[in-house]
Design a protein around this motif. Structure first.
Motif, mmCIF file in Angstrom:
data_model
loop_
_atom_site.group_PDB
_atom_site.id
_atom_site.type_symbol
_atom_site.label_atom_id
_atom_site.label_comp_id
_atom_site.label_asym_id
_atom_site.label_seq_id
_atom_site.Cartn_x
_atom_site.Cartn_y
_atom_site.Cartn_z
ATOM 1 N N ARG A 175 -2.754 -12.245 -4.429
ATOM 2 C CA ARG A 175 -3.635 -12.391 -3.246
ATOM 3 C C ARG A 175 -3.041 -13.339 -2.204
ATOM 4 O O ARG A 175 -3.690 -14.265 -1.736
ATOM 5 N N PHE A 190 -7.507 -4.127 9.243
ATOM 6 C CA PHE A 190 -7.150 -2.753 9.592
ATOM 7 C C PHE A 190 -7.502 -2.445 11.045
ATOM 8 O O PHE A 190 -8.140 -3.236 11.731
ATOM 9 N N PHE A 233 -1.829 -12.349 0.718
ATOM 10 C CA PHE A 233 -2.035 -11.951 2.112
ATOM 11 C C PHE A 233 -3.416 -11.360 2.330
ATOM 12 O O PHE A 233 -4.030 -10.795 1.419
ATOM 13 N N ILE A 240 -5.549 -8.711 4.937
ATOM 14 C CA ILE A 240 -5.184 -7.569 5.772
ATOM 15 C C ILE A 240 -6.357 -7.214 6.682
ATOM 16 O O ILE A 240 -7.515 -7.269 6.284
ATOM 17 N N TYR A 299 -18.256 -3.096 4.799
ATOM 18 C CA TYR A 299 -19.120 -2.376 3.867
ATOM 19 C C TYR A 299 -20.534 -2.408 4.446
ATOM 20 O O TYR A 299 -21.150 -3.462 4.540
ATOM 21 N N MET A 324 -10.006 -15.736 2.588
ATOM 22 C CA MET A 324 -9.163 -15.765 1.388
ATOM 23 C C MET A 324 -8.172 -16.914 1.423
ATOM 24 O O MET A 324 -7.525 -17.194 0.432
ATOM 25 N N ILE A 334 -14.254 -11.311 -5.663
ATOM 26 C CA ILE A 334 -13.233 -10.703 -6.512
ATOM 27 C C ILE A 334 -12.229 -11.747 -6.992
ATOM 28 O O ILE A 334 -11.737 -11.692 -8.110
ATOM 29 N N LEU A 342 0.848 -1.198 0.000
ATOM 30 C CA LEU A 342 0.000 0.000 0.000
ATOM 31 C C LEU A 342 0.880 1.243 0.000
ATOM 32 O O LEU A 342 0.404 2.343 -0.238
ATOM 33 N N ARG A 369 0.655 -9.030 -3.693
ATOM 34 C CA ARG A 369 -0.688 -8.450 -3.623
ATOM 35 C C ARG A 369 -1.532 -8.925 -4.803
ATOM 36 O O ARG A 369 -2.662 -9.352 -4.636
ATOM 37 N N LEU A 370 -0.933 -8.855 -6.023
ATOM 38 C CA LEU A 370 -1.679 -9.286 -7.201
ATOM 39 C C LEU A 370 -2.010 -10.778 -7.127
ATOM 40 O O LEU A 370 -3.021 -11.219 -7.660
ATOM 41 N N THR A 387 -14.407 -3.081 -10.850
ATOM 42 C CA THR A 387 -14.768 -3.754 -9.592
ATOM 43 C C THR A 387 -14.879 -2.742 -8.457
ATOM 44 O O THR A 387 -15.806 -2.803 -7.652
ATOM 45 N N GLN A 422 -8.500 0.801 0.051
ATOM 46 C CA GLN A 422 -7.257 0.029 0.175
ATOM 47 C C GLN A 422 -7.536 -1.461 0.333
ATOM 48 O O GLN A 422 -6.757 -2.299 -0.111
ATOM 49 N N LEU A 423 -8.666 -1.772 0.967
ATOM 50 C CA LEU A 423 -9.053 -3.170 1.108
ATOM 51 C C LEU A 423 -9.185 -3.811 -0.268
ATOM 52 O O LEU A 423 -8.646 -4.903 -0.519
ATOM 53 N N LEU A 424 -9.860 -3.100 -1.187
ATOM 54 C CA LEU A 424 -10.017 -3.635 -2.542
ATOM 55 C C LEU A 424 -8.671 -3.683 -3.260
ATOM 56 O O LEU A 424 -8.402 -4.610 -4.014
ATOM 57 N N ASP A 425 -7.808 -2.677 -2.998
ATOM 58 C CA ASP A 425 -6.467 -2.707 -3.584
ATOM 59 C C ASP A 425 -5.724 -3.961 -3.130
ATOM 60 O O ASP A 425 -5.009 -4.582 -3.898
ATOM 61 N N SER A 426 -5.922 -4.316 -1.854
ATOM 62 C CA SER A 426 -5.212 -5.496 -1.342
ATOM 63 C C SER A 426 -5.741 -6.779 -1.987
ATOM 64 O O SER A 426 -5.077 -7.810 -1.954
ATOM 65 N N TYR A 427 -6.950 -6.722 -2.571
ATOM 66 C CA TYR A 427 -7.468 -7.877 -3.322
ATOM 67 C C TYR A 427 -7.107 -7.774 -4.799
ATOM 68 O O TYR A 427 -7.604 -8.555 -5.604
ATOM 69 N N ALA A 428 -6.300 -6.763 -5.157
ATOM 70 C CA ALA A 428 -5.925 -6.537 -6.545
ATOM 71 C C ALA A 428 -7.153 -6.367 -7.431
ATOM 72 O O ALA A 428 -7.249 -6.927 -8.516
ATOM 73 N N ALA A 429 -8.139 -5.580 -6.953
ATOM 74 C CA ALA A 429 -9.368 -5.345 -7.721
ATOM 75 C C ALA A 429 -9.145 -4.262 -8.762
ATOM 76 O O ALA A 429 -8.453 -3.288 -8.506
#
Lengths: 280, 261
Positions: free
Chosen positions: A104, A110, A106, A108, A116, A179, A131, A82, A101-102, B166, B155-162
């Motif tokens: 997947r 917060f 790990f 995370i 959501y 995950m 996803i 990040l 990250r790409l 998406t 950032q959560l979605l970034d961590s899923y590589a979305a």
């Protein structure tokens, strides 16, 4: 890389995970010479991290402990891709943080639950699975399993606003675990909880960790939490953010906060910090 | 709680009705005002006119309301698409936003005849003006919704590589729905008002025509009945949006059983 999943655990799980420091463990995460420098609007440079080196072993529970400004969250965010470090290398299971990250690799968690609001508990846990294009049947299977693990089966169809703070944080953990990541990154996940909730969440986290045997990097500013949870505590200090010592916690689990060994480790870490504050 | 809410509403309506009757009585009887019937007629006579003329009034209201609703939907769609485009690209926002602000400085009263002269069609003008009134509050509110998405949710979605689609479908769009409704709630009564205004520019039908003719003809009962009908149209438009919000946004308003935020 043997990640043991819940369904794959044969029989009772051993309760001690003290790591023998003499044994040569292959490190799965390697942080080398990482520096993070922020340049302010007036051109002044702030050293958030200076020359951080760290090796993390397979299946290890490791804490990054320190006062605010020591760069512990910055370090976690660099590992999570990040943030880009100003200099230095991070390797996660042999790949860069971006590749990890790409891929997947790990999950995370917060400081706030980051749920959501428009999704029910079930569908919050489902988010990463959608996803990742996990088949629907398997999504449901994994969700049921995680709900059971964090004890929220009864609240599957509630909305986040109907849950207490502690329950919301559990959903966040269940979402990360669903995950089935090889690495779990946790950024002060319980710092907003009261003391009683925090102790309960700590116990639950250890129970889940023992079942899953993921590698966990856990950021905290709470000394006893770090000692209670971790195989090793990475003690960090501010101005500039750096690793000041790494402390092995070779106490058997479950650990009692009242034992003399616990207290002596706690005191040792605490005294280290006093030095820091006297400098500052 | 439910009965209490109804009770409060009932008292509120009753008090308003009483105040109206009383005010009309003072004007007509105590002050002997010769213009009492046009300044403030008795509520009961307005209501009786409303009932005896219910058919024609409803027809006129229906024409105006249908055009307002069409324009409202059109304007909301345009506003929403604009908000999405502006949130995707800062450049688009920088180009578009000054135009949006300027567009809001042109009074509808001046714009309506221009539009009518351009399209030469009453229905089309009504729809266009209602859309014109609607798009801005929708665009502005939705954009502010997109902008206020929590950084960590992203950032959560970034961590899923979305990917970006998406991010929009899973986060930005659902997150901004309450903001969208805030804009829709402002725009709905405005679009009705705009549609009534266009009626007055020389339409053959619509509630605005009834208002105008009654005013010029000195038919004060019909005039007041039309005013009440117009007010009801505005309220209905708002309530429809409110109802839609309750259906589309079930997660708001659940009450908190304690805990963080």
């Amino acid at each position: 890389m043997s990640i043991i999943d819940v369904e794959a655990v044969p029989g009772p799980v051993p309760t001690t995970y003290a790591i023998d420091p003499n044994q040569d463990f292959a490190s799965v995460i390697r942080v080398k010479g990482v520096n993070m420098v922020y340049t302010g609007r007036d051109g002044r440079e702030t050293h958030a991290l200076r020359e951080v080196n760290l090796d993390i072993r397979q299946g290890e529970f490791i804490s990054l402990l320190g006062p605010s400004g020591c760069g512990k969250t910055t370090l976690l965010r660099i590992i999570a891709n990040l943030l880009e470090p100003t200099a230095g290398d991070v390797s996660i299971f042999g790949s860069t943080p971006r590749q990890a990250r790409l891929g997947r690799k790990f999950g995370i968690v917060f400081q706030s639950p980051v749920l959501y609001e428009w999704r029910t508990v079930r569908n919050n846990i489902r988010l990463p699975l959608e996803i990742m294009k996990v088949p629907k049947a398997e999504q449901n299977e994994r969700i049921d399993q995680q709900l059971e693990l964090v004890g929220l089966t009864k609240f599957a169809h509630s909305y986040p606003s109907q849950l207490s703070g502690g329950m919301q944080q559990r959903v966040g953990i269940a979402r990360a675990l669903a995950m089935k990541p090889e690495l779990l990154l946790m950024d002060e996940p319980f710092s907003a909880s009261d003391e009683f909730t925090r102790e309960k969440l700590n116990e639950d986290l250890l129970r889940i960790w023992k079942i899953n045997q993921k590698t966990v990097i856990f950021v905290t500013h709470n000394i006893s939490e770090a000692v209670y949870l971790s195989d090793r505590v990475v003690v960090m200090s501010p101005h500039p953010g750096r690793v000041s010592s790494v402390i092995e916690v070779d106490l058997p689990r479950p650990r009692s906060q009242e034992s003399p060994e616990f207290f002596s480790l706690y005191t040792k870490i605490r005294h280290g910090f006093e030095g820091v504050y006297h400098q500052a | 709680m439910k009965t209490n809410t109804w009770g409060v509403g009932l008292v509120w309506v009753a008090a308003l009705a009483l105040a109206w009757e009383w005010g009309a009585h003072i004007l007509a009887v105590d002050l002997h005002d010769p213009m009492a019937a046009s300044k403030l007629p008795y509520l009961h006579s307005v209501v009786s006119t409303l009932i005896t003329n219910a058919g024609p009034l409803a027809d006129a209201a229906g024409v105006t309301f249908a055009q307002a609703a069409t324009g409202f939907v059109l304007g909301a769609l345009i506003g929403y698409v604009l908000a999405v485009l502006m949130s995707v690209s800062r450049t688009v926002e920088r180009i578009a936003f000054p135009y949006l602000i300027i567009s809001q400085m042109i009074p509808v009263l001046g714009l309506a005849p221009i539009i009518f002269n351009l399209v030469r069609d009453m229905n089309a003008s009504r729809i266009l003006i209602a859309a014109y009134i609607t798009f801005f509050p929708v665009a502005a509110n939705t954009l502010s919704g997109f902008r206020s998405v929590d950084r960590e949710k992203r950032q959560l979605l970034d961590s899923y590589a979305a990917g970006l689609p998406t991010v929009y479908f899973k986060l930005m769009i659902p997150f901004s729905v309450p903001h969208l409704f805030a804009g829709l709630k402002i725009a709905a009564p405005l679009s009705v008002t705009a549609s009534i205004l266009v009626d007055m520019l020389g339409s053959k039908d619509g509630i605005g025509v009834k208002l105008l003719y009654a005013l010029y003809g000195g038919n004060m009962d019909i005039f007041w009945a039309s005013v009440v009908t117009s007010a009801l149209m505005g309220m209905v438009s708002y309530l429809v949006v409110l109802l839609a919000e309750k259906i589309v946004v079930p997660w708001e308003d659940l009450g908190n059983l304690g805990g963080a935020r």
